[in-house]
Design an enzyme around this catalytic site. Structure first.
Site, PDB file in Angstrom:
ATOM      1  N   TYR A  51       0.886  -1.003   0.092  1.00 29.03           N
ATOM      2  CA  TYR A  51       0.076   0.150  -0.042  1.00 29.03           C
ATOM      3  C   TYR A  51       0.986   1.139   0.190  1.00 29.03           C
ATOM      4  CZ  TYR A  51      -3.991  -3.015   0.878  1.00 29.03           C
ATOM      5  OH  TYR A  51      -5.241  -3.797   0.853  1.00 29.03           O
ATOM      6  N   GLU A  52       0.405   2.181  -0.677  1.00 26.72           N
ATOM      7  CA  GLU A  52       1.347   3.326  -1.032  1.00 26.72           C
ATOM      8  C   GLU A  52       1.703   4.205   0.300  1.00 26.72           C
ATOM      9  OE1 GLU A  52      -0.932   5.437  -3.829  1.00 26.72           O
ATOM     10  OE2 GLU A  52      -2.516   6.168  -2.462  1.00 26.72           O
ATOM     11  N   SER A  53       0.973   3.968   1.517  1.00 24.14           N
ATOM     12  CA  SER A  53       1.170   4.365   2.694  1.00 24.14           C
ATOM     13  C   SER A  53       2.264   4.014   3.424  1.00 24.14           C
ATOM     14  CB  SER A  53      -0.016   4.486   3.654  1.00 24.14           C
ATOM     15  OG  SER A  53      -0.479   3.132   3.938  1.00 24.14           O
ATOM     16  N   GLY A  54       2.713   2.705   3.114  1.00 24.04           N
ATOM     17  CA  GLY A  54       3.943   2.077   3.444  1.00 24.04           C
ATOM     18  C   GLY A  54       3.839   0.948   3.917  1.00 24.04           C
TER      19      GLY A  54
ATOM     20  N   HIS B 104       1.789  11.487  -5.937  1.00 23.72           N
ATOM     21  CA  HIS B 104       2.524  10.913  -4.538  1.00 23.72           C
ATOM     22  C   HIS B 104       4.125  10.687  -4.566  1.00 23.72           C
ATOM     23  CE1 HIS B 104      -1.329  10.681  -2.348  1.00 23.72           C
ATOM     24  NE2 HIS B 104      -1.325   9.422  -2.503  1.00 23.72           N
TER      25      HIS B 104
END
Lengths: 260, 288
Positions: A51-54, B104
């Site tokens: 996931y792009e949040s980490g 992003h």
């Protein structure tokens, strides 16, 4: 004709089947999360969700509402800073499959998640790019999932947020992108794939109970069908059961509106 | 050298009209309490920076605090639109909002450049996208070694970075964990910083590789329990997903939004007052 499943369920299940076990999958917000977590419960327990949040290797027990819910961090193999996700993992070619949703798509699988209308004075302001431009550039291949509506499948995008095959042919190759680009577009009516030479999206598989006219009526360009169109295998009981169980647990976990 | 102070004093001293303010947090540890305090103190003409502006930026924009937004994705995650953000962009209400828009990858790299003392960052990105057409902070760049076409993004150097963390010790060393987003980069890129924390402890006892902001990198540390709500603080409370669902209705209508802000933010003294006025119970952390 009434079917024992909904078009929404068919879409999630058809998309889940496209995710092979053991691969690395960069999961976009929304519909991709449902399909990716369904795949993990069915044939792909070792699908690595990123996931792009980490979080890397997340195994959320319910569907996260956001792209950074606590379940993702709690169940991941590791959690890295956001810039690292995009640099060491995505940009460096460690992702097999990028899995995206979108607001609009054109016949060459370019995506718009930015605006409807003029950029400076839009009729509808959409959320924006998020991770999509670089996911679609660097992942080995890209899957796209969205509901099949005429306002979503448009002849011309007002804004190209994320590149698929630009204006077709070898235009993507000439940009020098690492990834192959969008290989399958899964909707609630059918599956489309880029034609080998022109790279125009053509319908390759029609979901059970859907007529060709339904697809034509909901596509904003004269959509073509592949020479050998198949019928998508209907959802198996275990697929439906896993999806419904996941949805029910998700709803119970996320609760009702509060704070009004 | 971090000073441990109240949030009201920290915002009054460190956030000025016209500042570039980065309030970071990727779903997790979003500094909502600090955003509310900026609204209470009536700051104006801010340039707000954030990778994923969500509810607290919707509130700041709807209350007229911002004139520019630097961002990559602005939505109510899993729910839908940010209605105040859309109203500002589509109709100029309550004022127009200038957009500086990235992906992003682009914005994350721009923070890293800011934290590294570089004027710009390099990434293999934005190829074929219309984003660079509208954002002069994204420029093409050719690799001097290989000739490869890359993108340069201007560094982010905020006047003030504001983040929320789980804990600080009495000297003001800050420890955060879980999804850490770009918080460390935002603080190290900024001239001044405010960190709100769930609690102040005697000893951090953090492992050597923990994400730590040493006290001398932070300007103010403010204890604000529950300060991330409706976002979450791993190890303390869960994300209040119900509030995110409710916000869709509260924010859709200008009058209803104003009334809610009057009652829950402007009409309250501090974050504890906000939690009481909004009838919030922090959701306990789910463990299975």
């Amino acid at each position: 004709m009434s079917l024992p499943w909904t078009p929404e369920e068919m879409m999630a299940i058809a998309a889940a089947r496209l995710l092979p076990d053991g691969r690395t999958c960069f999961v976009g917000i929304g519909l991709p999360g449902t399909a990716a977590n369904l795949a993990r419960r069915l044939h792909a327990p070792d699908l690595v969700l990123i996931y792009e949040s980490g979080p890397i290797g997340a195994r959320p027990p319910v569907l996260p509402l956001s792209i950074g819910d606590g379940d993702l961090a709690r169940t991941a193999d590791t959690v890295v800073p956001t810039h690292e996700i995009f640099r060491y993992w995505l940009q460096n070619g460690r992702i097999d499959i990028g899995f995206l949703g979108t607001a609009q798509i054109d016949r060459f699988a370019n995506l718009n998640t930015t605006v409807i209308g003029d950029y400076r004075s839009p009729r509808v302001r959409l959320p924006g790019a998020g991770g999509a431009p670089e996911i679609a550039a660097h992942a080995g291949e890209t899957l796209v999932i969205l509901r099949h509506r005429r306002r979503a499948f448009v002849a011309r995008l007002d804004f190209v947020t994320t590149v698929g095959y630009l204006d077709g042919g070898d235009a993507r190759e000439r940009l020098g992108l690492r990834g192959r680009g969008p290989t399958r577009i899964v909707t609630d009516l059918c599956i489309l794939e880029p034609e080998p030479e022109s790279r125009e999206l053509v319908v390759t598989s029609v979901h059970p109970g859907v007529a060709r006219e339904d697809i034509e009526a909901n596509t904003g360009w004269p959509v073509r069908f592949a020479p050998a169109v198949t019928t998508t295998p209907e959802p198996r009981p275990e697929e439906l059961e896993a999806l419904r169980e996941l949805r029910a647990r998700t709803e119970a976990a996320h609760g009702r509106p509060s704070g009004e | 050298m971090a000073e441990i102070v109240g949030l009201r004093e920290a915002v009054a001293a460190l956030v000025r009209d016209g500042d570039t303010v980065a309030m970071e947090g990727f779903t997790h540890l979003i500094p909502h309490a600090a955003g509310h305090e900026i609204i209470r103190q009536g700051r104006r003409d801010l340039t707000l920076v954030r990778m994923t502006p969500d509810l607290v930026y919707d509130q700041l924009i709807g209350m007229g605090c911002a004139r520019r937004l630097v961002f990559a994705w602005g939505g109510n995650p899993g729910v839908g639109s940010l209605h105040r953000f859309r109203d500002a962009v589509e109709h100029g209400w309550p004022r127009s909002l200038e957009l500086v828009e990235h992906s992003h990858a682009g914005l994350a790299n721009a923070y890293v450049a800011g934290a590294s003392g570089l004027p710009f960052a390099v990434l293999d990105g934005y190829h074929g996208s219309d984003l660079p057409v509208h954002n002069p902070d994204i420029r093409p760049l050719t690799c001097p070694f290989t000739g490869r076409r890359l993108a340069a993004v201007r560094a982010i150097r905020p006047d003030v970075a504001i983040v929320h963390a789980q804990r600080a010790d009495r000297r003001g060393n800050v420890h955060l964990w879980g999804i850490v987003g770009v918080q460390k980069e935002a603080v190290l890129a900024a001239a001044r910083s405010i960190v709100t924390v769930e609690e102040i402890v005697d000893e951090l006892d953090a492992p050597p590789n923990a994400c730590i902001l040493p006290h001398w990198t932070v300007t103010a540390v403010c204890p604000v329990p529950g300060g991330a709500h409706p976002s979450y603080a791993q190890g303390y409370y869960d994300r209040d997903n119900g509030f995110y669902l409710a916000w869709d209705g509260i924010s859709r209508d200008r009058e209803r939004f104003r009334a809610w802000m009057e009652r829950c933010v402007l009409g309250t003294e501090d974050h504890a007052g906000y939690l009481r006025a909004a009838g919030i119970t922090l959701p306990p952390e789910r463990t299975s």
